[in-house]
Design a protein around this motif. Sequence first.
Motif, mmCIF file in Angstrom:
data_model
loop_
_atom_site.group_PDB
_atom_site.id
_atom_site.type_symbol
_atom_site.label_atom_id
_atom_site.label_comp_id
_atom_site.label_asym_id
_atom_site.label_seq_id
_atom_site.Cartn_x
_atom_site.Cartn_y
_atom_site.Cartn_z
ATOM 1 N N THR A 160 0.838 -1.194 0.000
ATOM 2 C CA THR A 160 0.000 0.000 0.000
ATOM 3 C C THR A 160 0.865 1.232 0.000
ATOM 4 O OG1 THR A 160 -0.151 -0.064 2.397
ATOM 5 C CG2 THR A 160 -1.925 -1.129 1.173
ATOM 6 N N THR A 161 0.344 2.305 0.555
ATOM 7 C CA THR A 161 1.046 3.586 0.530
ATOM 8 C C THR A 161 2.376 3.536 1.271
ATOM 9 O OG1 THR A 161 -1.105 4.176 1.457
ATOM 10 C CG2 THR A 161 0.070 5.867 0.294
ATOM 11 N N SER A 162 2.532 2.669 2.237
ATOM 12 C CA SER A 162 3.780 2.619 2.995
ATOM 13 C C SER A 162 4.965 2.293 2.099
ATOM 14 C CB SER A 162 3.676 1.592 4.130
ATOM 15 O OG SER A 162 3.400 0.321 3.593
ATOM 16 N N SER A 163 4.734 1.481 1.067
ATOM 17 C CA SER A 163 5.814 1.162 0.140
ATOM 18 C C SER A 163 5.570 1.814 -1.208
ATOM 19 C CB SER A 163 5.936 -0.354 -0.013
ATOM 20 O OG SER A 163 4.730 -0.872 -0.539
ATOM 21 N N ALA A 164 4.929 2.975 -1.204
ATOM 22 C CA ALA A 164 4.561 3.666 -2.445
ATOM 23 C C ALA A 164 5.779 4.101 -3.244
ATOM 24 C CB ALA A 164 3.686 4.869 -2.140
ATOM 25 N N ASP A 165 6.911 4.323 -2.565
ATOM 26 C CA ASP A 165 8.100 4.756 -3.285
ATOM 27 C C ASP A 165 8.592 3.680 -4.254
ATOM 28 O OD1 ASP A 165 7.989 7.079 -1.807
ATOM 29 O OD2 ASP A 165 9.361 6.330 -0.283
ATOM 30 N N SER A 166 8.548 2.417 -3.847
ATOM 31 C CA SER A 166 9.067 1.349 -4.683
ATOM 32 C C SER A 166 7.983 0.707 -5.538
ATOM 33 C CB SER A 166 9.719 0.276 -3.812
ATOM 34 O OG SER A 166 8.736 -0.293 -2.957
ATOM 35 N N LEU A 167 6.716 0.921 -5.222
ATOM 36 C CA LEU A 167 5.626 0.268 -5.927
ATOM 37 C C LEU A 167 5.180 1.094 -7.128
ATOM 38 C CD1 LEU A 167 3.631 -2.122 -5.899
ATOM 39 C CD2 LEU A 167 2.136 -0.714 -4.521
ATOM 40 N N GLN A 168 5.202 0.472 -8.300
ATOM 41 C CA GLN A 168 4.690 1.107 -9.510
ATOM 42 C C GLN A 168 3.559 0.240 -10.033
ATOM 43 O OE1 GLN A 168 7.960 1.666 -12.216
ATOM 44 N NE2 GLN A 168 8.494 3.622 -11.302
ATOM 45 N N VAL A 169 2.379 0.846 -10.150
ATOM 46 C CA VAL A 169 1.202 0.104 -10.575
ATOM 47 C C VAL A 169 0.663 0.736 -11.850
ATOM 48 C CG1 VAL A 169 -1.098 -0.679 -9.890
ATOM 49 C CG2 VAL A 169 0.668 -0.392 -8.172
ATOM 50 N N ARG A 170 0.364 -0.113 -12.826
ATOM 51 C CA ARG A 170 -0.231 0.359 -14.072
ATOM 52 C C ARG A 170 -1.641 0.865 -13.814
ATOM 53 N NH1 ARG A 170 1.255 -2.459 -19.157
ATOM 54 N NH2 ARG A 170 -0.986 -2.426 -19.509
ATOM 55 N N ARG A 203 0.257 3.483 -18.110
ATOM 56 C CA ARG A 203 0.718 4.619 -17.303
ATOM 57 C C ARG A 203 0.796 4.231 -15.836
ATOM 58 N NH1 ARG A 203 1.926 9.694 -17.373
ATOM 59 N NH2 ARG A 203 1.256 11.109 -15.742
ATOM 60 N N HIS A 204 1.856 4.652 -15.153
ATOM 61 C CA HIS A 204 2.019 4.352 -13.733
ATOM 62 C C HIS A 204 1.230 5.361 -12.907
ATOM 63 C CE1 HIS A 204 4.903 1.175 -14.247
ATOM 64 N NE2 HIS A 204 5.570 1.936 -15.111
ATOM 65 N N VAL A 205 0.477 4.838 -11.963
ATOM 66 C CA VAL A 205 -0.367 5.667 -11.109
ATOM 67 C C VAL A 205 0.470 6.197 -9.948
ATOM 68 C CG1 VAL A 205 -2.431 5.674 -9.660
ATOM 69 C CG2 VAL A 205 -2.364 4.274 -11.709
ATOM 70 N N GLU A 206 0.237 7.458 -9.590
ATOM 71 C CA GLU A 206 0.931 8.083 -8.464
ATOM 72 C C GLU A 206 -0.088 8.508 -7.422
ATOM 73 O OE1 GLU A 206 2.767 11.376 -10.367
ATOM 74 O OE2 GLU A 206 4.293 10.168 -11.360
ATOM 75 N N VAL A 207 0.305 8.468 -6.164
ATOM 76 C CA VAL A 207 -0.563 8.925 -5.082
ATOM 77 C C VAL A 207 -0.785 10.423 -5.246
ATOM 78 C CG1 VAL A 207 -0.776 9.192 -2.584
ATOM 79 C CG2 VAL A 207 0.211 7.107 -3.524
ATOM 80 N N GLY A 208 -2.034 10.868 -5.139
ATOM 81 C CA GLY A 208 -2.372 12.271 -5.303
ATOM 82 C C GLY A 208 -2.870 12.611 -6.694
ATOM 83 N N ALA A 209 -2.810 11.668 -7.621
ATOM 84 C CA ALA A 209 -3.283 11.912 -8.983
ATOM 85 C C ALA A 209 -4.807 11.979 -9.003
ATOM 86 C CB ALA A 209 -2.795 10.815 -9.914
ATOM 87 N N THR A 210 -5.343 12.735 -9.944
ATOM 88 C CA THR A 210 -6.788 12.874 -10.095
ATOM 89 C C THR A 210 -7.239 12.073 -11.306
ATOM 90 O OG1 THR A 210 -6.672 15.090 -9.181
ATOM 91 C CG2 THR A 210 -8.674 14.516 -10.360
ATOM 92 N N LEU A 211 -8.231 11.229 -11.113
ATOM 93 C CA LEU A 211 -8.786 10.419 -12.194
ATOM 94 C C LEU A 211 -10.245 10.798 -12.411
ATOM 95 C CD1 LEU A 211 -7.490 6.885 -11.169
ATOM 96 C CD2 LEU A 211 -6.604 8.310 -12.982
ATOM 97 N N VAL A 212 -10.642 10.918 -13.659
ATOM 98 C CA VAL A 212 -12.049 11.101 -14.009
ATOM 99 C C VAL A 212 -12.467 9.827 -14.726
ATOM 100 C CG1 VAL A 212 -13.721 12.466 -15.294
ATOM 101 C CG2 VAL A 212 -11.779 13.579 -14.207
ATOM 102 N N ILE A 213 -13.422 9.108 -14.141
ATOM 103 C CA ILE A 213 -13.840 7.803 -14.649
ATOM 104 C C ILE A 213 -15.311 7.884 -15.028
ATOM 105 C CG2 ILE A 213 -14.025 5.349 -14.125
ATOM 106 C CD1 ILE A 213 -11.955 5.992 -11.820
ATOM 107 N N ARG A 214 -15.617 7.575 -16.280
ATOM 108 C CA ARG A 214 -16.999 7.574 -16.743
ATOM 109 C C ARG A 214 -17.470 6.140 -16.880
ATOM 110 N NH1 ARG A 214 -17.782 10.652 -22.114
ATOM 111 N NH2 ARG A 214 -15.841 9.562 -22.182
ATOM 112 N N GLN A 215 -18.557 5.802 -16.170
ATOM 113 C CA GLN A 215 -19.143 4.473 -16.237
ATOM 114 C C GLN A 215 -20.643 4.631 -16.446
ATOM 115 O OE1 GLN A 215 -17.656 3.099 -12.372
ATOM 116 N NE2 GLN A 215 -16.601 1.464 -13.473
ATOM 117 N N GLY A 216 -21.111 4.271 -17.620
ATOM 118 C CA GLY A 216 -22.528 4.427 -17.907
ATOM 119 C C GLY A 216 -22.925 5.889 -17.888
ATOM 120 N N PHE A 217 -23.941 6.223 -17.091
ATOM 121 C CA PHE A 217 -24.387 7.612 -16.978
ATOM 122 C C PHE A 217 -23.563 8.391 -15.964
ATOM 123 C CE2 PHE A 217 -28.456 5.568 -18.288
ATOM 124 C CZ PHE A 217 -28.576 6.207 -19.507
#
Length: 138
Positions: A4-14, A51-65
């Motif tokens: 989780t966030t505790s190892s956010a420095d070494s963790l890269q997640v698509r 793309r690698h996700v970073e903590v603090g990033a803003t995502l806009v997700i559209r699902q259906g309506f």
Amino acid sequence: MSKTTSSADSLQVRLDKWLWAARFFKTRNLAKEAIEGGKVHYNGARGKPSRHVEVGATLVIRQGFDEKTVVVEGLAEQRRPAVEAQQLYRETEDSQRKREQAAAQRKTGGVLVSDHRPNKKERRQLVRFKGDVRSGQE
């Protein structure tokens, strides 16, 4: 969660993997298709699945309506229970308010109420509008 966030420095997640782990999509393939279809924006720009996700990033997700604006709070590579997945992000208050208003509008505006049965002219208009062709007649 082990990663989780505790190892956010070494963790890269698509991005596609994070959306799947945060339970926005049922499979990684559905997440990938949504990203490629332009339904997911990462920090204001159209996202890419790799793309690698970073903590603090803003995502806009559209699902259906619905359209959700979320801020990434944590990272995870594995799909965990829903309670843990909800800790990976925070939906903005503005986004929640807009979704609730849109749902209320859909609920009230989606039903047409009439005070009488349709007459012959109104039935023909309904048939024409719906494109309902019965036995070759119009």
